[in-house]
Enzyme design. Structure first.
Site, PDB file in Angstrom:
ATOM      1  N   HIS A  77      19.650  12.656  -9.467  1.00 22.12           N
ATOM      2  CA  HIS A  77      19.880  14.063  -9.789  1.00 22.12           C
ATOM      3  C   HIS A  77      19.105  14.530 -11.018  1.00 22.12           C
ATOM      4  O   HIS A  77      19.024  15.738 -11.266  1.00 22.12           O
ATOM      5  CB  HIS A  77      21.378  14.339  -9.975  1.00 22.12           C
ATOM      6  N   ASP A 104      28.739  19.402  -7.107  1.00 26.15           N
ATOM      7  CA  ASP A 104      28.671  18.020  -7.584  1.00 26.15           C
ATOM      8  C   ASP A 104      30.064  17.555  -7.981  1.00 26.15           C
ATOM      9  O   ASP A 104      30.886  18.359  -8.448  1.00 26.15           O
ATOM     10  CB  ASP A 104      27.736  17.987  -8.803  1.00 26.15           C
ATOM     11  N   HIS A 106      30.319  15.684 -10.454  1.00 25.68           N
ATOM     12  CA  HIS A 106      30.119  15.546 -11.900  1.00 25.68           C
ATOM     13  C   HIS A 106      29.468  16.806 -12.450  1.00 25.68           C
ATOM     14  O   HIS A 106      28.820  17.563 -11.724  1.00 25.68           O
ATOM     15  CB  HIS A 106      29.221  14.334 -12.191  1.00 25.68           C
ATOM     16  N   ASP A 108      27.182  16.704 -15.038  1.00 27.12           N
ATOM     17  CA  ASP A 108      25.815  16.348 -15.443  1.00 27.12           C
ATOM     18  C   ASP A 108      25.341  17.153 -16.647  1.00 27.12           C
ATOM     19  O   ASP A 108      24.187  17.569 -16.724  1.00 27.12           O
ATOM     20  CB  ASP A 108      24.839  16.526 -14.277  1.00 27.12           C
ATOM     21  N   HIS A 121      20.398  10.826 -15.377  1.00 22.41           N
ATOM     22  CA  HIS A 121      20.860  11.647 -14.260  1.00 22.41           C
ATOM     23  C   HIS A 121      22.185  12.348 -14.564  1.00 22.41           C
ATOM     24  O   HIS A 121      22.631  13.196 -13.782  1.00 22.41           O
ATOM     25  CB  HIS A 121      20.959  10.838 -12.957  1.00 22.41           C
ATOM     26  N   ASP A 209      24.688  17.637  -4.795  1.00 24.48           N
ATOM     27  CA  ASP A 209      24.813  16.192  -4.949  1.00 24.48           C
ATOM     28  C   ASP A 209      25.751  15.690  -3.861  1.00 24.48           C
ATOM     29  O   ASP A 209      26.881  16.159  -3.739  1.00 24.48           O
ATOM     30  CB  ASP A 209      25.384  15.884  -6.338  1.00 24.48           C
ATOM     31  N   ASP A 211      27.538  13.226  -3.675  1.00 21.86           N
ATOM     32  CA  ASP A 211      28.818  12.650  -4.109  1.00 21.86           C
ATOM     33  C   ASP A 211      29.904  13.720  -4.261  1.00 21.86           C
ATOM     34  O   ASP A 211      31.060  13.402  -4.531  1.00 21.86           O
ATOM     35  CB  ASP A 211      28.675  11.794  -5.367  1.00 21.86           C
ATOM     36  N   GLU A 254      20.977  12.208  -4.490  1.00 30.44           N
ATOM     37  CA  GLU A 254      21.876  11.050  -4.571  1.00 30.44           C
ATOM     38  C   GLU A 254      22.200  10.432  -3.209  1.00 30.44           C
ATOM     39  O   GLU A 254      23.256   9.818  -3.028  1.00 30.44           O
ATOM     40  CB  GLU A 254      23.172  11.398  -5.327  1.00 30.44           C
TER      41      GLU A 254
END
Length: 282
Positions: A77, A104, A106, A108, A121, A209, A211, A254
């Site tokens: 990412h 996402d 997260h 980030d 990332h 992302d 995830d 990702e």
């Protein structure tokens, strides 16, 4: 290997079946990590990653100049610092700003000072908002690339303590956690997110992302977190995005085929890209 896995899953042919003209621009040159100096433990491999992001930014800018919509495949990412810089630069030259929808698990938004791991990332959003690191944030010679009032996060469920403080410092307009999606539903969250990102902008870039999606449906990601979006929630989000028609650029990151199951995650990534670019059930 993530981009290759998505190509194998038929991305180009499936987008063409929707009526799009697709040109595969190939891969950005990426050095093998073991051949590069890792640098500071607070931001490992920052220098080579910044160089890769600069190449990515130029490639995205060229794509937009040629009248095409950039679709970026990853990979890590951290590439978002480059791709979004390219989109922002294209519209800056027209004296227009862009919105950002960051989807996402997260945020980030770590910096080298707040990151518990030193993994770059986890830093691209911080760089784009002007918090640093400068090597990523100052591509094309200016920072920040995006306005916090047009920056939206969707699906967040794993946030470091330092990131909470960075979100407040940056003044990010809206952060929709998985609880928000649970309570309000994906439609309400996405409609509101796109309104915020699109307010007085040329449109918005979407950074997806994989995830974000629950590991039950997307096992092949680097940092899986339980409790993510379901298969249908993910498609609905992309379908709503397509309905609005203000997409400036799109990336899927990702995808890690090494830990995937029968290319399931890459296949889902391709399905979601198709939904974002207009595929409908009927």
């Amino acid at each position: 290997m993530g981009p290759s896995a998505m190509r194998v899953a038929g991305l180009e042919a499936r987008l063409e079946a929707l009526g799009h003209r697709v040109t595969d621009g190939g891969n950005i040159g990426v050095e093998i990590a073991e051949t590069q100096p890792s640098g500071s433990d607070k931001a490992r491999y920052l220098e080579p990653i910044a160089q890769i992001c600069a190449r990515t930014a130029e490639g995205v800018l060229k794509t937009l100049e040629e009248g095409m919509t950039p679709l970026i495949l990853g990979g890590d990412h951290s590439l978002a610092a480059g791709s979004i810089s390219g989109v922002a630069e294209f519209y800056r030259r027209q004296k227009r700003k862009i919105g950002l929808v960051w989807i996402d698990a997260h945020t980030d938004i770590n910096t080298p000072e707040t990151s518990p791991s030193g993994n770059v990332h986890g830093m691209p959003l911080a760089a784009l908002l002007g918090l640093g690191p400068a090597e990523l944030g100052n591509l094309f010679g200016y920072s920040p690339k995006i306005a916090p009032e047009n920056t939206v996060l969707v699906g967040v469920r794993d946030v470091d303590a330092g990131e909470r403080a960075n979100l407040k410092q940056a003044g990010v307009a809206a952060v929709y956690t998985m609880r928000d999606i649970d309570e309000r539903g994906m439609r309400a969250v996405m409609e509101e997110a796109l309104r915020v990102a699109g307010r007085q902008t040329a449109g918005y870039h979407v950074s997806l992302d994989m995830d974000w999606i629950d590991p039950e449906d997307a096992p092949g990601v680097g940092t899986p977190v339980r409790g993510g979006a379901t298969y249908r929630e993910a498609h609905l989000a992309m379908e709503i995005l397509a309905d609005h028609g203000r997409l400036l650029g799109f990336e899927i990151v990702e995808v890690n085929p090494v830990i995937d199951e029968h290319n399931r995650t890459a296949d889902l990534a391709v399905e979601l890209a198709c939904s974002a670019f207009g595929k409908k059930i009927l």
